[in-house]
Design a protein around this motif. Structure first.
Motif, PDB file in Angstrom:
ATOM      1  N   ARG A 327       0.825  -1.205   0.000  1.00  0.00           N
ATOM      2  CA  ARG A 327       0.000   0.000   0.000  1.00  0.00           C
ATOM      3  C   ARG A 327       0.862   1.259   0.000  1.00  0.00           C
ATOM      4  NH1 ARG A 327      -5.427  -0.981   1.378  1.00  0.00           N
ATOM      5  NH2 ARG A 327      -5.808  -3.118   2.074  1.00  0.00           N
ATOM      6  N   GLU A 328       2.006   1.179   0.678  1.00  0.00           N
ATOM      7  CA  GLU A 328       2.871   2.360   0.772  1.00  0.00           C
ATOM      8  C   GLU A 328       3.441   2.762  -0.582  1.00  0.00           C
ATOM      9  OE1 GLU A 328       3.224  -0.418   2.417  1.00  0.00           O
ATOM     10  OE2 GLU A 328       3.147  -0.043   4.592  1.00  0.00           O
ATOM     11  N   LEU A 329       3.513   1.826  -1.517  1.00  0.00           N
ATOM     12  CA  LEU A 329       4.070   2.144  -2.832  1.00  0.00           C
ATOM     13  C   LEU A 329       3.194   3.161  -3.564  1.00  0.00           C
ATOM     14  CD1 LEU A 329       5.173  -1.412  -4.050  1.00  0.00           C
ATOM     15  CD2 LEU A 329       6.492   0.295  -2.776  1.00  0.00           C
ATOM     16  N   TRP A 330       1.894   2.994  -3.486  1.00  0.00           N
ATOM     17  CA  TRP A 330       0.993   3.945  -4.122  1.00  0.00           C
ATOM     18  C   TRP A 330       1.155   5.327  -3.498  1.00  0.00           C
ATOM     19  CZ3 TRP A 330      -1.816   4.255  -8.390  1.00  0.00           C
ATOM     20  CH2 TRP A 330      -2.802   5.235  -8.494  1.00  0.00           C
ATOM     21  N   VAL A 331       1.290   5.361  -2.185  1.00  0.00           N
ATOM     22  CA  VAL A 331       1.489   6.635  -1.481  1.00  0.00           C
ATOM     23  C   VAL A 331       2.795   7.285  -1.930  1.00  0.00           C
ATOM     24  CG1 VAL A 331       1.808   7.728   0.768  1.00  0.00           C
ATOM     25  CG2 VAL A 331       0.119   5.902   0.498  1.00  0.00           C
ATOM     26  N   ALA A 332       3.860   6.457  -2.103  1.00  0.00           N
ATOM     27  CA  ALA A 332       5.160   6.991  -2.521  1.00  0.00           C
ATOM     28  C   ALA A 332       5.081   7.608  -3.908  1.00  0.00           C
ATOM     29  CB  ALA A 332       6.212   5.882  -2.497  1.00  0.00           C
ATOM     30  N   LEU A 333       4.272   7.032  -4.779  1.00  0.00           N
ATOM     31  CA  LEU A 333       4.173   7.536  -6.140  1.00  0.00           C
ATOM     32  C   LEU A 333       3.442   8.873  -6.226  1.00  0.00           C
ATOM     33  CD1 LEU A 333       3.424   4.323  -8.232  1.00  0.00           C
ATOM     34  CD2 LEU A 333       5.587   5.550  -8.018  1.00  0.00           C
ATOM     35  N   ARG A 334       2.733   9.247  -5.183  1.00  0.00           N
ATOM     36  CA  ARG A 334       2.046  10.535  -5.202  1.00  0.00           C
ATOM     37  C   ARG A 334       3.028  11.687  -5.406  1.00  0.00           C
ATOM     38  NH1 ARG A 334      -1.772   9.431   0.064  1.00  0.00           N
ATOM     39  NH2 ARG A 334      -3.376   8.157  -0.967  1.00  0.00           N
ATOM     40  N   ALA A 335       4.236  11.557  -4.827  1.00  0.00           N
ATOM     41  CA  ALA A 335       5.240  12.609  -5.018  1.00  0.00           C
ATOM     42  C   ALA A 335       5.625  12.728  -6.485  1.00  0.00           C
ATOM     43  CB  ALA A 335       6.475  12.316  -4.165  1.00  0.00           C
ATOM     44  N   GLY A 336       5.742  11.583  -7.157  1.00  0.00           N
ATOM     45  CA  GLY A 336       6.056  11.601  -8.580  1.00  0.00           C
ATOM     46  C   GLY A 336       4.930  12.199  -9.399  1.00  0.00           C
ATOM     47  N   TYR A 337       3.712  11.960  -8.977  1.00  0.00           N
ATOM     48  CA  TYR A 337       2.561  12.524  -9.684  1.00  0.00           C
ATOM     49  C   TYR A 337       2.528  14.040  -9.523  1.00  0.00           C
ATOM     50  CZ  TYR A 337      -2.301  13.305 -11.075  1.00  0.00           C
ATOM     51  OH  TYR A 337      -3.440  13.769 -11.696  1.00  0.00           O
ATOM     52  N   GLN A 338       2.784  14.524  -8.320  1.00  0.00           N
ATOM     53  CA  GLN A 338       2.815  15.966  -8.104  1.00  0.00           C
ATOM     54  C   GLN A 338       3.928  16.623  -8.933  1.00  0.00           C
ATOM     55  OE1 GLN A 338       2.197  17.740  -4.239  1.00  0.00           O
ATOM     56  NE2 GLN A 338       1.693  15.741  -3.364  1.00  0.00           N
ATOM     57  N   LEU A 339       5.093  15.957  -8.990  1.00  0.00           N
ATOM     58  CA  LEU A 339       6.200  16.471  -9.796  1.00  0.00           C
ATOM     59  C   LEU A 339       5.784  16.595 -11.260  1.00  0.00           C
ATOM     60  CD1 LEU A 339       9.201  17.195 -10.327  1.00  0.00           C
ATOM     61  CD2 LEU A 339       9.629  14.732 -10.499  1.00  0.00           C
ATOM     62  N   TRP A 340       5.143  15.570 -11.770  1.00  0.00           N
ATOM     63  CA  TRP A 340       4.711  15.546 -13.173  1.00  0.00           C
ATOM     64  C   TRP A 340       3.735  16.681 -13.452  1.00  0.00           C
ATOM     65  CZ3 TRP A 340      -0.152  13.734 -15.362  1.00  0.00           C
ATOM     66  CH2 TRP A 340      -0.105  13.532 -16.755  1.00  0.00           C
ATOM     67  N   ARG A 341       2.805  16.914 -12.549  1.00  0.00           N
ATOM     68  CA  ARG A 341       1.847  18.014 -12.738  1.00  0.00           C
ATOM     69  C   ARG A 341       2.544  19.372 -12.672  1.00  0.00           C
ATOM     70  NH1 ARG A 341      -3.387  17.386  -9.049  1.00  0.00           N
ATOM     71  NH2 ARG A 341      -1.787  17.612  -7.438  1.00  0.00           N
ATOM     72  N   GLU A 342       3.467  19.509 -11.728  1.00  0.00           N
ATOM     73  CA  GLU A 342       4.152  20.792 -11.577  1.00  0.00           C
ATOM     74  C   GLU A 342       5.011  21.113 -12.793  1.00  0.00           C
ATOM     75  OE1 GLU A 342       7.616  21.694  -8.785  1.00  0.00           O
ATOM     76  OE2 GLU A 342       5.961  22.702  -7.770  1.00  0.00           O
ATOM     77  N   ARG A 343       5.563  20.082 -13.446  1.00  0.00           N
ATOM     78  CA  ARG A 343       6.416  20.301 -14.615  1.00  0.00           C
ATOM     79  C   ARG A 343       5.615  20.386 -15.915  1.00  0.00           C
ATOM     80  NH1 ARG A 343      11.888  19.362 -13.520  1.00  0.00           N
ATOM     81  NH2 ARG A 343      12.181  20.295 -15.591  1.00  0.00           N
ATOM     82  N   GLY A 344       4.297  20.532 -15.795  1.00  0.00           N
ATOM     83  CA  GLY A 344       3.473  20.769 -16.974  1.00  0.00           C
ATOM     84  C   GLY A 344       2.926  19.527 -17.647  1.00  0.00           C
ATOM     85  N   ARG A 345       2.838  18.401 -16.917  1.00  0.00           N
ATOM     86  CA  ARG A 345       2.328  17.144 -17.465  1.00  0.00           C
ATOM     87  C   ARG A 345       3.038  16.762 -18.771  1.00  0.00           C
ATOM     88  NH1 ARG A 345      -2.913  15.559 -15.497  1.00  0.00           N
ATOM     89  NH2 ARG A 345      -3.593  16.962 -13.823  1.00  0.00           N
ATOM     90  N   PRO A 346       4.344  16.652 -18.774  1.00  0.00           N
ATOM     91  CA  PRO A 346       5.064  16.337 -20.017  1.00  0.00           C
ATOM     92  C   PRO A 346       4.666  14.984 -20.590  1.00  0.00           C
ATOM     93  CG  PRO A 346       6.494  16.033 -18.111  1.00  0.00           C
ATOM     94  CD  PRO A 346       5.256  16.711 -17.607  1.00  0.00           C
ATOM     95  N   GLU A 347       4.641  14.914 -21.915  1.00  0.00           N
ATOM     96  CA  GLU A 347       4.407  13.641 -22.585  1.00  0.00           C
ATOM     97  C   GLU A 347       5.704  12.846 -22.611  1.00  0.00           C
ATOM     98  OE1 GLU A 347       2.669  14.178 -26.399  1.00  0.00           O
ATOM     99  OE2 GLU A 347       0.887  15.204 -25.613  1.00  0.00           O
TER     100      GLU A 347
END
Length: 374
Positions: A327-347
């Motif tokens: 379960r903690e893995l999904w929580v850890a990936l939230r940081a990566g998701y926030q990074l992706w959004r902050e950097r403009g959702r790059p393709e």
């Protein structure tokens, strides 16, 4: 009743037609790929025994006993590979899927008369295609770490009339004593591109390298010969370097934090594809794979260092990690998701890579943007 040759022709025609109907054959400067694959068909480089996953284990399929089944495995769908070797219950060599081989040859931009190094001979099929393109004035040197595979590939290449120098050795170290070549292509994935590979290619030359078992990059060597830069070219799963160790988990720091992560939105974006590659960059130690689509989509997570895993899916509008250990893995990936959004959702196509004596950097849009981190 169809003969073995008839079955092969039918299977070969089905695969060719599938590539055609889906627009997967390279065009323009790389139109040669289709002709090369016709002249040097996959089955000439396949062993008499290939392997099929039956849902539980790998099962051997013998050409003589089951010619139709063997032909179907050698000529599968464009995105499917043919497993040609099993070691300790796991695949260790394959005939790569036709779509990826064609895409990588297109990315390599090999020209007649040029010299090329291939790392990972495998069955010998890709080396034969390289030799077909390089022609009489070119040179193809291929290195394979497995002596048995190297011998078998050399025999098949000789039988096909493909002038390839097959050497046995560890391709990670490059090929000692060989002057810089015009092109280099690897057929197995690495986490870090070795500096020896950059040194193996002349300034202005090109390398095509599977990275992170998820996609392949095409890099061009700088004029000083010490660095190379390029872009992601395509996505596919690749077997890894046999000496590689599991990547350590390295979560990206959560940016700003002005907006909380919405798990439903994250799930939707992940099944779209572009976020999948971004998480591979920001969290290399967590293997993320998407199964199915729409309401039936599921996301599998596995941490390479610990083996912890999770299955994330929709349940009555909510997301549930089916395996508690991960379960903690999904929580850890939230940081990566926030990074992706902050950097403009790059393709995924916005990602590039630079390899230099200072190290390896993955960036988006422009090398000057710096590493893809928070």
């Amino acid at each position: 009743m169809s003969t073995g040759d008839d079955l092969l022709r039918e299977a070969q025609d089905r695969l060719d037609a599938a590539m055609e109907s889906r627009g997967l054959w390279p065009e323009e400067d790389s139109a040669w790929v289709r002709g090369a694959m016709t002249a040097l068909p996959r089955h000439r480089f396949a062993p008499d025994v290939v392997w099929e996953w039956d849902g539980w284990t790998w099962v051997a399929v013998d050409r003589e006993r089951e010619p139709g089944r063997w032909a179907a495995l050698v000529y599968p769908e464009p995105q499917d590979s043919t497993v040609t070797q099993i070691t300790d219950g796991l695949p260790t060599s394959s005939l790569s899927c036709t779509q990826v081989v064609a895409d990588m040859l297109d990315s390599l931009m090999l020209q007649p008369g040029q010299s090329v190094v291939e790392l990972g001979t495998g069955s010998g099929w890709n080396a034969a295609l390289l030799a077909h393109r390089a022609g009489p004035g070119g040179r193809v040197v291929s290195v394979e770490i497995d002596p048995g595979l190297a011998r078998a590939a050399a025999e098949r290449l000789a039988a096909a009339g493909a002038p390839v120098e097959v050497r046995t050795g560890d391709g990670t170290a490059g090929i000692a004593g060989l002057e810089p070549v015009d092109r280099l292509v690897a057929t197995y994935a690495v986490e870090t591109v070795p500096g020896t590979w950059i040194e193996q290619v002349r300034p202005g030359g090109r390398l095509v390298i599977p990275w992170g078992r998820l996609g392949h990059y095409a890099l061009t060597v700088a004029e000083d010969g010490t660095s190379a830069t390029g872009w992601l070219q395509g996505l596919a799963l690749f077997m890894g370097d046999r000496h590689a160790t599991s990547a350590a988990t390295s979560p990206a720091p959560a940016p700003g934090g002005e907006t909380a992560v919405d798990d439903q939105e994250m799930f939707e974006d992940l099944t779209g594809g572009h976020l999948l590659f971004a998480l591979r960059v920001s969290h290399p130690g967590i293997v993320v794979s998407v199964e199915g689509s729409g309401a039936r989509a599921r996301v599998r997570l596995r941490e390479e260092t610990s083996g912890r895993s999770a299955l994330v899916k929709r349940t009555d509008g909510a997301l549930v990690a089916a395996t508690g250990e991960g379960r903690e893995l999904w929580v850890a990936l939230r940081a990566g998701y926030q990074l992706w959004r902050e950097r403009g959702r790059p393709e995924q196509w916005d990602f590039g890579m630079t390899v230099s004596p200072a190290g390896q950097t993955v960036w988006i849009h422009d090398p000057a943007s710096g590493p893809y981190t928070g």
